[in-house]
Design a protein around this motif. Structure first.
Motif, PDB file in Angstrom:
ATOM      1  N   LEU A  63       0.832  -1.198   0.000  1.00  0.00           N
ATOM      2  CA  LEU A  63       0.000   0.000   0.000  1.00  0.00           C
ATOM      3  C   LEU A  63       0.876   1.262   0.000  1.00  0.00           C
ATOM      4  CD1 LEU A  63      -2.801   1.361   0.245  1.00  0.00           C
ATOM      5  CD2 LEU A  63      -2.554   1.175   2.735  1.00  0.00           C
ATOM      6  N   GLY A  64       1.914   1.256   0.823  1.00  0.00           N
ATOM      7  CA  GLY A  64       2.824   2.394   0.847  1.00  0.00           C
ATOM      8  C   GLY A  64       3.529   2.582  -0.482  1.00  0.00           C
ATOM      9  N   SER A  65       3.922   1.490  -1.112  1.00  0.00           N
ATOM     10  CA  SER A  65       4.621   1.569  -2.396  1.00  0.00           C
ATOM     11  C   SER A  65       3.690   1.979  -3.527  1.00  0.00           C
ATOM     12  CB  SER A  65       5.257   0.215  -2.731  1.00  0.00           C
ATOM     13  OG  SER A  65       6.273  -0.114  -1.806  1.00  0.00           O
ATOM     14  N   SER A  66       2.397   1.620  -3.427  1.00  0.00           N
ATOM     15  CA  SER A  66       1.455   1.882  -4.515  1.00  0.00           C
ATOM     16  C   SER A  66       1.345   3.360  -4.833  1.00  0.00           C
ATOM     17  CB  SER A  66       0.072   1.316  -4.160  1.00  0.00           C
ATOM     18  OG  SER A  66      -0.514   2.056  -3.091  1.00  0.00           O
ATOM     19  N   PHE A  67       1.511   4.187  -3.831  1.00  0.00           N
ATOM     20  CA  PHE A  67       1.452   5.639  -4.036  1.00  0.00           C
ATOM     21  C   PHE A  67       2.442   6.074  -5.109  1.00  0.00           C
ATOM     22  CE2 PHE A  67       3.134   9.859  -3.099  1.00  0.00           C
ATOM     23  CZ  PHE A  67       1.979  10.624  -3.019  1.00  0.00           C
ATOM     24  N   PHE A  68       3.573   5.397  -5.214  1.00  0.00           N
ATOM     25  CA  PHE A  68       4.641   5.796  -6.124  1.00  0.00           C
ATOM     26  C   PHE A  68       4.597   5.059  -7.460  1.00  0.00           C
ATOM     27  CE2 PHE A  68       6.100   6.662  -1.834  1.00  0.00           C
ATOM     28  CZ  PHE A  68       6.539   7.972  -1.946  1.00  0.00           C
ATOM     29  N   LEU A  69       3.551   4.238  -7.680  1.00  0.00           N
ATOM     30  CA  LEU A  69       3.498   3.421  -8.884  1.00  0.00           C
ATOM     31  C   LEU A  69       3.476   4.276 -10.152  1.00  0.00           C
ATOM     32  CD1 LEU A  69       3.327   0.499  -9.907  1.00  0.00           C
ATOM     33  CD2 LEU A  69       0.833   0.718  -9.867  1.00  0.00           C
ATOM     34  N   LEU A  70       2.626   5.317 -10.190  1.00  0.00           N
ATOM     35  CA  LEU A  70       2.543   6.220 -11.335  1.00  0.00           C
ATOM     36  C   LEU A  70       3.210   7.563 -11.050  1.00  0.00           C
ATOM     37  CD1 LEU A  70      -1.136   5.569 -12.504  1.00  0.00           C
ATOM     38  CD2 LEU A  70       0.968   4.532 -13.365  1.00  0.00           C
ATOM     39  N   PHE A  71       3.801   7.682  -9.884  1.00  0.00           N
ATOM     40  CA  PHE A  71       4.414   8.929  -9.430  1.00  0.00           C
ATOM     41  C   PHE A  71       5.462   9.421 -10.425  1.00  0.00           C
ATOM     42  CE2 PHE A  71       7.088  11.537  -6.651  1.00  0.00           C
ATOM     43  CZ  PHE A  71       6.183  12.123  -5.781  1.00  0.00           C
ATOM     44  N   SER A  72       6.377   8.540 -10.797  1.00  0.00           N
ATOM     45  CA  SER A  72       7.476   8.926 -11.682  1.00  0.00           C
ATOM     46  C   SER A  72       6.997   9.159 -13.108  1.00  0.00           C
ATOM     47  CB  SER A  72       8.559   7.847 -11.659  1.00  0.00           C
ATOM     48  OG  SER A  72       9.106   7.709 -10.377  1.00  0.00           O
ATOM     49  N   ILE A  73       6.109   8.289 -13.589  1.00  0.00           N
ATOM     50  CA  ILE A  73       5.622   8.421 -14.969  1.00  0.00           C
ATOM     51  C   ILE A  73       4.894   9.745 -15.155  1.00  0.00           C
ATOM     52  CG2 ILE A  73       4.042   7.452 -16.679  1.00  0.00           C
ATOM     53  CD1 ILE A  73       4.644   4.688 -15.471  1.00  0.00           C
ATOM     54  N   SER A  74       3.977  10.051 -14.240  1.00  0.00           N
ATOM     55  CA  SER A  74       3.232  11.305 -14.364  1.00  0.00           C
ATOM     56  C   SER A  74       4.167  12.501 -14.178  1.00  0.00           C
ATOM     57  CB  SER A  74       2.096  11.361 -13.339  1.00  0.00           C
ATOM     58  OG  SER A  74       2.601  11.445 -12.018  1.00  0.00           O
ATOM     59  N   GLY A  75       5.180  12.340 -13.324  1.00  0.00           N
ATOM     60  CA  GLY A  75       6.142  13.414 -13.135  1.00  0.00           C
ATOM     61  C   GLY A  75       6.844  13.780 -14.434  1.00  0.00           C
ATOM     62  N   ILE A  76       7.253  12.778 -15.203  1.00  0.00           N
ATOM     63  CA  ILE A  76       7.936  13.037 -16.471  1.00  0.00           C
ATOM     64  C   ILE A  76       6.978  13.643 -17.489  1.00  0.00           C
ATOM     65  CG2 ILE A  76       9.046  11.936 -18.447  1.00  0.00           C
ATOM     66  CD1 ILE A  76      10.283   9.938 -16.506  1.00  0.00           C
ATOM     67  N   LEU A  77       5.787  13.057 -17.643  1.00  0.00           N
ATOM     68  CA  LEU A  77       4.835  13.540 -18.643  1.00  0.00           C
ATOM     69  C   LEU A  77       4.430  14.988 -18.384  1.00  0.00           C
ATOM     70  CD1 LEU A  77       2.524  10.395 -19.037  1.00  0.00           C
ATOM     71  CD2 LEU A  77       4.330  11.181 -20.573  1.00  0.00           C
ATOM     72  N   VAL A  78       4.095  15.276 -17.133  1.00  0.00           N
ATOM     73  CA  VAL A  78       3.678  16.639 -16.806  1.00  0.00           C
ATOM     74  C   VAL A  78       4.878  17.587 -16.861  1.00  0.00           C
ATOM     75  CG1 VAL A  78       2.634  18.110 -15.022  1.00  0.00           C
ATOM     76  CG2 VAL A  78       1.737  15.827 -15.440  1.00  0.00           C
ATOM     77  N   GLY A  79       6.068  17.089 -16.528  1.00  0.00           N
ATOM     78  CA  GLY A  79       7.259  17.925 -16.627  1.00  0.00           C
ATOM     79  C   GLY A  79       7.508  18.401 -18.044  1.00  0.00           C
ATOM     80  N   PHE A  80       7.342  17.512 -19.042  1.00  0.00           N
ATOM     81  CA  PHE A  80       7.488  17.943 -20.422  1.00  0.00           C
ATOM     82  C   PHE A  80       6.395  18.935 -20.806  1.00  0.00           C
ATOM     83  CE2 PHE A  80      10.452  14.442 -20.935  1.00  0.00           C
ATOM     84  CZ  PHE A  80      11.318  14.918 -21.897  1.00  0.00           C
ATOM     85  N   ALA A  81       5.194  18.711 -20.285  1.00  0.00           N
ATOM     86  CA  ALA A  81       4.108  19.660 -20.560  1.00  0.00           C
ATOM     87  C   ALA A  81       4.428  21.034 -19.987  1.00  0.00           C
ATOM     88  CB  ALA A  81       2.793  19.136 -19.981  1.00  0.00           C
ATOM     89  N   ALA A  82       5.143  21.057 -18.856  1.00  0.00           N
ATOM     90  CA  ALA A  82       5.490  22.328 -18.219  1.00  0.00           C
ATOM     91  C   ALA A  82       6.446  23.165 -19.065  1.00  0.00           C
ATOM     92  CB  ALA A  82       6.101  22.082 -16.842  1.00  0.00           C
ATOM     93  N   ASN A  83       7.136  22.530 -20.048  1.00  0.00           N
ATOM     94  CA  ASN A  83       7.983  23.294 -20.959  1.00  0.00           C
ATOM     95  C   ASN A  83       7.159  24.187 -21.880  1.00  0.00           C
ATOM     96  OD1 ASN A  83      10.338  22.208 -19.993  1.00  0.00           O
ATOM     97  ND2 ASN A  83      10.562  20.693 -21.611  1.00  0.00           N
TER      98      ASN A  83
END
Length: 426
Positions: free
Chosen positions: A49-69
């Motif tokens: 359960l604790g790990s599940s929080f980070f399952l899409l954490f990195s993927i969404s971080g990259i996708l939204v980071g590129f959008a922030a450009n």
């Protein structure tokens, strides 16, 4: 360069943004014992359960980071904060383990871009030489979020239920969204942090393979291992291994964050003074972040060798708190050699990689706890791994963080790749 009018208002709102962000992260650890009891979870299942929080954490971080450009950081932040708030409300009623798991995954997807987009937004308001303190303030939102929220949320858990602790965070999140809608603005600073020559962009591989970038990732990975372990397992450790009550655990769980708040602000203030006095960024940022982290890891490794509960807590509080400065110094170092047109994506990739520790650490510790002879041994084995990760990360940072060299190397490449007329006009 002068700091634009309104910069500190935006910095204050982003401080509150990170406060809500980390309160959202921490609530599941605070409510761990009643959640495990109500849903009948084993340590390994709770670790999942604790790990599940980070399952899409990195993927969404990259996708939204590129959008922030390309898109307004004000609007991006508004959207992801709305996701945080809405993801909390299903927990108000009776929930299954599957529902809780899904809500945490959605929350993680919403919060994955939070830190990197927040940094990108605040760097549009402050020039390079004035970024360390705003970065520390943004980081402080995390510590203060936990320090302020944990006692209040714990009171709700003790006197009402853990369900309403989640619901309260949803309401607070919606209130912040309204505030950001009214006060949030896009920063006016658009000048790149390095002299322009030729193309305003460079290949991402040149940035991502820069030693400073790699050292920052490894160092923050080690620090985030400790942080995610603290978010998930520190309160259960206080209750199940050391024998404190749920009511007492709410206060005790704030202590590592108070320590972290002190080290972060001290490091941010010291670093900015050193940079202003002409001290190299490697010393004023890199060394200042990595040395405390190594010392903290050594303190954590000493936990099994102390017999009394107070001594164990003291070592964990100080040892974990000394990881705080690394978060303050790495992003400004990366921003030194990253073109502004690519900074949002690069900081997002940086955050997405090092936060992978959040997927691994809670589950590994849950497995160690479940497989140990005694509960205390299981928790201490988890902290031994965490202390080792801190030390390895700190040493890697000391060896690899050379931001001035990376800045010079990337600038040389941009000049070499530029058309002759562009170089002459630069």
């Amino acid at each position: 360069m002068q700091t634009p009018k309104g910069a500190w208002t935006v910095a204050g709102m982003l401080f509150l943004y990170m406060l809500v962000n980390f309160a959202d992260k921490a609530v599941v650890g605070l409510a761990a014992v009643p959640i495990m009891r109500e849903l009948g979870l084993s340590p390994r299942e709770y670790g999942l359960l604790g790990s599940s929080f980070f399952l899409l954490f990195s993927i969404s971080g990259i996708l939204v980071g590129f959008a922030a450009n390309s898109y307004s950081t004000r609007r991006i932040i508004l959207l992801i904060a709305m996701v945080w708030a809405l993801a909390q409300f299903p927990m108000i009623g009776t929930v299954s383990f599957a529902t809780l798991l899904i809500c945490r995954i959605v929350l993680g997807a919403g919060e994955g871009p939070a830190g990197s987009v927040g940094l990108h937004a605040i760097y549009k308001w402050f020039p390079d030489e004035k970024r360390t303190i705003p970065t520390a303030i943004l980081s402080q939102g995390a510590a203060v979020g936990v320090v302020v929220a944990l006692p209040l949320l714990n009171m709700i858990i003790v006197h009402a239920s853990w369900h309403w602790a989640f619901g309260t965070l949803g309401i607070v999140g919606l209130c912040w969204v309204v505030g950001w809608w009214l006060l949030g603005r896009e920063g006016p600073i658009v000048d790149p942090p390095m002299p322009e020559a030729g193309s305003s962009r460079v290949g991402y591989s040149r940035i991502l393979l820069a030693p400073t970038f790699i050292g920052s990732v490894v160092a923050c990975f080690g620090a985030y291992w400790a942080l995610s372990l603290g978010l998930t397992w520190f309160t259960p450790f206080v209750i199940k291994a050391l024998g404190f009550s749920q009511a007492s655990a709410g206060f005790i769980s704030t202590l590592p964050w108070l320590m972290g708040a002190c080290t972060v602000m001290l490091a941010g203030w010291t670093s900015q003074i050193l940079v202003a006095r002409g001290v190299s960024s490697r010393i004023a940022r890199g060394v200042l972040g990595c040395v405390p982290m190594i010392v903290g890891g050594l303190l954590v490794l000493a936990v099994p060798h102390v017999s009394d509960a107070a001594g164990k807590l003291a070592l964990l509080v100080v040892g974990g708190g000394l990881t705080g400065p690394i978060y303050v110094v790495c992003a400004p170092m990366i921003a030194e050699f990253t073109p502004i047109a690519q900074r949002g994506a690069v900081i997002a990739i940086f955050g997405a990689i090092y936060t992978l520790a959040g997927i691994i650490a809670p589950y590994v510790s849950g497995s160690l706890i479940q497989g140990a002879t005694t509960v205390l041994d299981g928790y201490q084995n988890g902290y031994m791994v965490s202390g080792s990760a801190q030390i390895i990360g700190g040493i890697a940072g000391l060896l690899l963080m050379w931001p001035a060299r990376d800045r010079e190397r990337i600038l040389r490449h941009r000049i070499a790749a530029a058309p002759v007329g562009a170089v002459r006009g630069a």
